[in-house]
Write an enzyme that holds these catalytic residues in place. Structure first.
Site, mmCIF file in Angstrom:
data_model
loop_
_atom_site.group_PDB
_atom_site.id
_atom_site.type_symbol
_atom_site.label_atom_id
_atom_site.label_comp_id
_atom_site.label_asym_id
_atom_site.label_seq_id
_atom_site.Cartn_x
_atom_site.Cartn_y
_atom_site.Cartn_z
ATOM 1 N N HIS A 50 9.094 6.022 -2.945
ATOM 2 C CA HIS A 50 8.396 7.035 -2.155
ATOM 3 C C HIS A 50 8.429 6.631 -0.690
ATOM 4 C CE1 HIS A 50 4.497 9.013 -0.654
ATOM 5 N NE2 HIS A 50 5.495 9.851 -0.535
ATOM 6 N N ASN A 52 0.803 -9.044 8.001
ATOM 7 C CA ASN A 52 0.323 -8.183 6.932
ATOM 8 C C ASN A 52 1.522 -7.676 6.145
ATOM 9 O OD1 ASN A 52 -0.622 -4.990 6.237
ATOM 10 N ND2 ASN A 52 -2.018 -6.638 5.669
ATOM 11 N N HIS A 104 -2.324 -5.175 -0.697
ATOM 12 C CA HIS A 104 -2.727 -5.076 -2.104
ATOM 13 C C HIS A 104 -2.250 -3.797 -2.792
ATOM 14 C CE1 HIS A 104 -4.726 -6.905 -5.440
ATOM 15 N NE2 HIS A 104 -5.649 -5.971 -5.575
ATOM 16 N N HIS A 152 -9.654 -0.805 -2.280
ATOM 17 C CA HIS A 152 -8.512 -1.138 -3.122
ATOM 18 C C HIS A 152 -7.341 -0.212 -2.788
ATOM 19 C CE1 HIS A 152 -9.695 -4.315 -5.919
ATOM 20 N NE2 HIS A 152 -8.490 -4.185 -6.448
ATOM 21 N N SER A 189 -13.176 0.829 -4.766
ATOM 22 C CA SER A 189 -12.062 1.721 -5.087
ATOM 23 C C SER A 189 -11.958 2.841 -4.065
ATOM 24 C CB SER A 189 -12.263 2.337 -6.477
ATOM 25 O OG SER A 189 -12.176 1.356 -7.481
ATOM 26 N N ASP A 238 10.280 7.588 4.797
ATOM 27 C CA ASP A 238 9.393 8.642 5.278
ATOM 28 C C ASP A 238 8.537 9.212 4.161
ATOM 29 O OD1 ASP A 238 9.939 8.906 8.110
ATOM 30 O OD2 ASP A 238 11.952 9.561 7.532
#
Length: 670
Positions: free
Chosen positions: A57, A80, A117, A225, A275, A598
């Site tokens: 994606h 990061n 993550h 998350h 979450s 993209d």
């Protein structure tokens, strides 16, 4: 006197850069592709057998910021990475590679590598069996990750600029929810009343700009998350935080084919029990922008919220930093930390790493597993109570697997504190719950506040990975987070104690008394994930042949699709490249307008019987795309029967797109 004032004001008006000619900081930024094998490799995070990579994606990236201070003569690198976790073997390899190129300029102490993550990236890159028992070990993925992180830092080191730094904060409400509220309620009521809710909503932005005021980049922390993409998704994605970074960078014209441009990193914090359970109504008009069970709209919504708030904070009036850079680092064996008052009510000892029954249940909100959460030694069935008797150190945790004694998870962990002026970044190799993070921040701030530290952030998922850290009270609930707290009920207290030792040495300006030793990492170079054999063709087919052509005409809002005969995407990762291009006819040329990194493109690898691969490309043009003539190009590599890797290309016929009146690109993105 008047002449002097006039000349001074003229200089300020004409040469504002002169005001900052003696800036103490220099900043460099860099981005590099770390997208691993995009077909047939288990994904990292949900531990679901069926979730293997099957396309892209959006590509994954490493974003690096190097900050140097001419006064304290210190330098730090913040990196990061769009991965689920940073394992210690990965960081060790990165440091070795950096030191081979830069000498001792970069070490474990002054390099902070943290993951955002995402649970939708290729796995099989951990050197610890517990994190790779299903995925195996892919040397190809490890090499891509290590090289990509190294290149991001090397790029940042190339062209450092005199710069100004600032730290700003704001509140992002509605961007996260607590997924273990019953465990959170076990924390003392008096403590809970100090806070507005059961999640942290503060977003912290570390901003960088040139002396002339041109934005260079931003490093942002917000606890949520990175699991908006659920465990049915098989497309590689940086998830909500990656989309936030993409939206910000694209909104200011970043071109990922070039090295220069604004760099936006969205890092995680104490998100262990947090979450992205959001539904919409972010505009306040009652409209739900995120459809239930829609990976793409929910992920974009969360990313959009984070991006807009971060940019708002970045654009607010700011106070520039003028403080020192410094850092402290230590290796701590968490299997036997003696925790003393005031960090625990009495002398306590941590345990050898182990997981509880409820860890197998997974987080029911973000990816359920086997059984249920909340099974502890009080309410466990009789059969499971026997597990409690076998290992009393872990208290309310019915232990099902001793990962520490078996050596399948790390026990010697890196702890790190980095000071940038008034900001302290606490690097922890775990997922701290909301209240755990609050307690650590309070501990560190109490020690460092006298030296001018006003902001403390938890830099989570950093430098290594050892699962969760729940508070002593939350631990007894034995929800997923408590069952995944490896070192027993006093794990958090041990973190507080050992991190405070680093803070104290930072405050006193002395080296860490007991820095410990790096663990020996067994790198299973030969235990590889199997490579699938040669690619095959259907009768009469050729690689790159277009099986499904686009229609001749599309209207605004329609999805444009094409399908090709292709090869396995794992044959070549196309690093810093793209498997697809959407091209527009401009005069006599075809100019690329969209790539596989993209948001509006989706590349699907469709495995057919007999090792035949189909590649489906989808393009969902956003509101900035003008009317015109377009085509889709797919490039790939196939593996011949003799094992040779051969490039191929497929090109669709041209098609017309009739768009609405296009909006400015930066608005159309979101």
């Amino acid at each position: 006197m008047f002449k002097r004032l006039f000349h001074s004001s003229l200089l300020v008006a004409i040469f504002p850069a002169l005001l900052f000619a003696n800036s103490r900081y220099r900043v460099g930024t860099g981005i590099h592709d770390i997208t691993g094998p995009a077909s047939n490799l288990p994904m990292n995070g949900y531990v679901k057998k069926e979730q293997t990579t099957a396309g892209i994606h959006m590509r994954l990236h490493a974003r690096a910021f190097i900050v140097s201070d001419s006064v304290s003569e210190r330098e730090i690198a913040l990196v990061n990475v769009e991965l689920c976790n940073v394992y210690d073997g990965i960081k060790e390899k990165v440091i070795r590679k950096l030191q081979s190129a830069f000498g001792n300029r970069f070490t474990h102490a002054n390099v902070h590598i943290a993951s955002n993550h995402t649970h939708s990236g290729p796995g099989a890159y951990s050197h610890h069996n517990f994190y790779s028992f299903r995925a195996g070990f892919s040397q190809a993925n490890v090499d891509i990750i290590v090289e990509g992180i190294y290149q991001s830092v090397a790029k940042a080191a190339k062209h450092p600029l005199p710069a100004r730094l600032f730290v700003s904060e704001g509140e992002l409400l509605g961007g996260n929810v607590n997924r273990s509220p019953h465990a959170y309620l076990r924390n003392p009521r008096a403590e809970r009343l100090q806070y507005d809710g059961n999640t942290d909503t503060t977003m912290t932005v570390l901003g960088f700009e040139t002396e002339e005021g041109k934005p260079l980049g931003a490093y942002t922390w917000y606890p949520v998350h990175n699991t908006s993409m659920d465990n049915t998704n098989r497309l590689i994605s940086p998830d909500n935080k990656g989309i936030a970074a993409y939206l910000w960078e694209k909104s200011v014209g970043r071109d990922y084919r070039n090295e220069e441009g604004f760099t936006a990193a969205f890092a995680n914090s104490n998100a262990g029990d947090v979450s992205p359970g959001i539904g919409g109504d972010v505009d306040g008009n009652g409209d739900w922008e995120c459809a239930a069970n829609d990976n793409f709209s929910c992920t974009k919504l969360s990313g959009k919220m984070q991006f807009l708030k971060a940019r708002e904070i970045f654009d607010e009036p700011r106070v520039y930093e003028d403080g020192a850079l410094d850092y402290r680092h230590a290796w701590v064996d968490f299997s036997r930390v003696h925790v003393l008052p005031p960090y625990a009510p009495s002398r306590q000892v941590t345990c050898s790493a182990a997981i509880g029954v409820s860890m197998l249940a997974g987080s029911e909100e973000d990816g359920p597993g086997i059984g249920k959460e909340g099974v502890n030694c009080q309410n466990a069935p009789l059969l499971l109570k026997a597990l409690c008797l076998r290992d009393k150190c872990h208290s309310q945790k019915p232990v099902v697997l001793q990962t520490g004694k078996r050596g399948t998870t790390p026990q010697v962990l890196p702890l790190q504190i980095i000071r940038i002026g008034s900001l302290a970044i606490v690097g922890v190799p775990a997922e701290l719950t909301t209240m755990s993070g609050r307690r650590v921040r309070n501990t560190i701030k109490k020690t460092l506040e006298p030296m001018g530290i006003s902001t403390v952030v938890i830099g989570g998922y950093a430098n290594s990975y050892a699962s969760y850290v729940a508070t002593r009270e939350e631990y007894d609930e034995q929800d997923y987070e408590g069952a995944s707290t490896h070192f027993g009920p006093w794990t958090l207290n041990a973190y507080q104690q050992e991190l405070d030792k680093l803070a104290l040495s930072l405050f006193q300006g002395i080296p860490v008394k007991s820095p410990g030793k790096a663990p020996k990492i067994a790198i299973p170079e030969k235990r590889v994930t199997p490579i699938i054999g040669s690619d095959r063709l259907p009768a009469g087919g050729i690689f790159g042949k277009v099986l499904t052509q686009p229609k001749e005409l599309y209207l605004a809002g329609e999805t444009i699709e094409a399908r090709f005969i292709g090869g396995q995407l794992s044959n070549n990762p196309f690093i810093q490249d793209s498997y697809l291009e959407v091209q527009q006819e401009v005069g006599t040329n075809w100019e690329p307008v969209a790539f596989d990194w993209d948001y509006e493109t989706r590349l699907h690898w469709l495995e057919r019987a007999g090792r035949i691969s189909h590649i489906k490309v989808e393009w969902l043009p956003n509101g900035a795309v003008p009317s015109g003539v377009y085509r889709i190009v797919h490039r790939g590599v196939y593996r011949s029967a003799k094992g040779r890797l051969v490039r191929y290309e497929g090109v669709t016929r041209a098609f017309d797109l009739l768009s609405d009146e296009p909006r400015p690109p930066f608005e159309a993105l979101y």
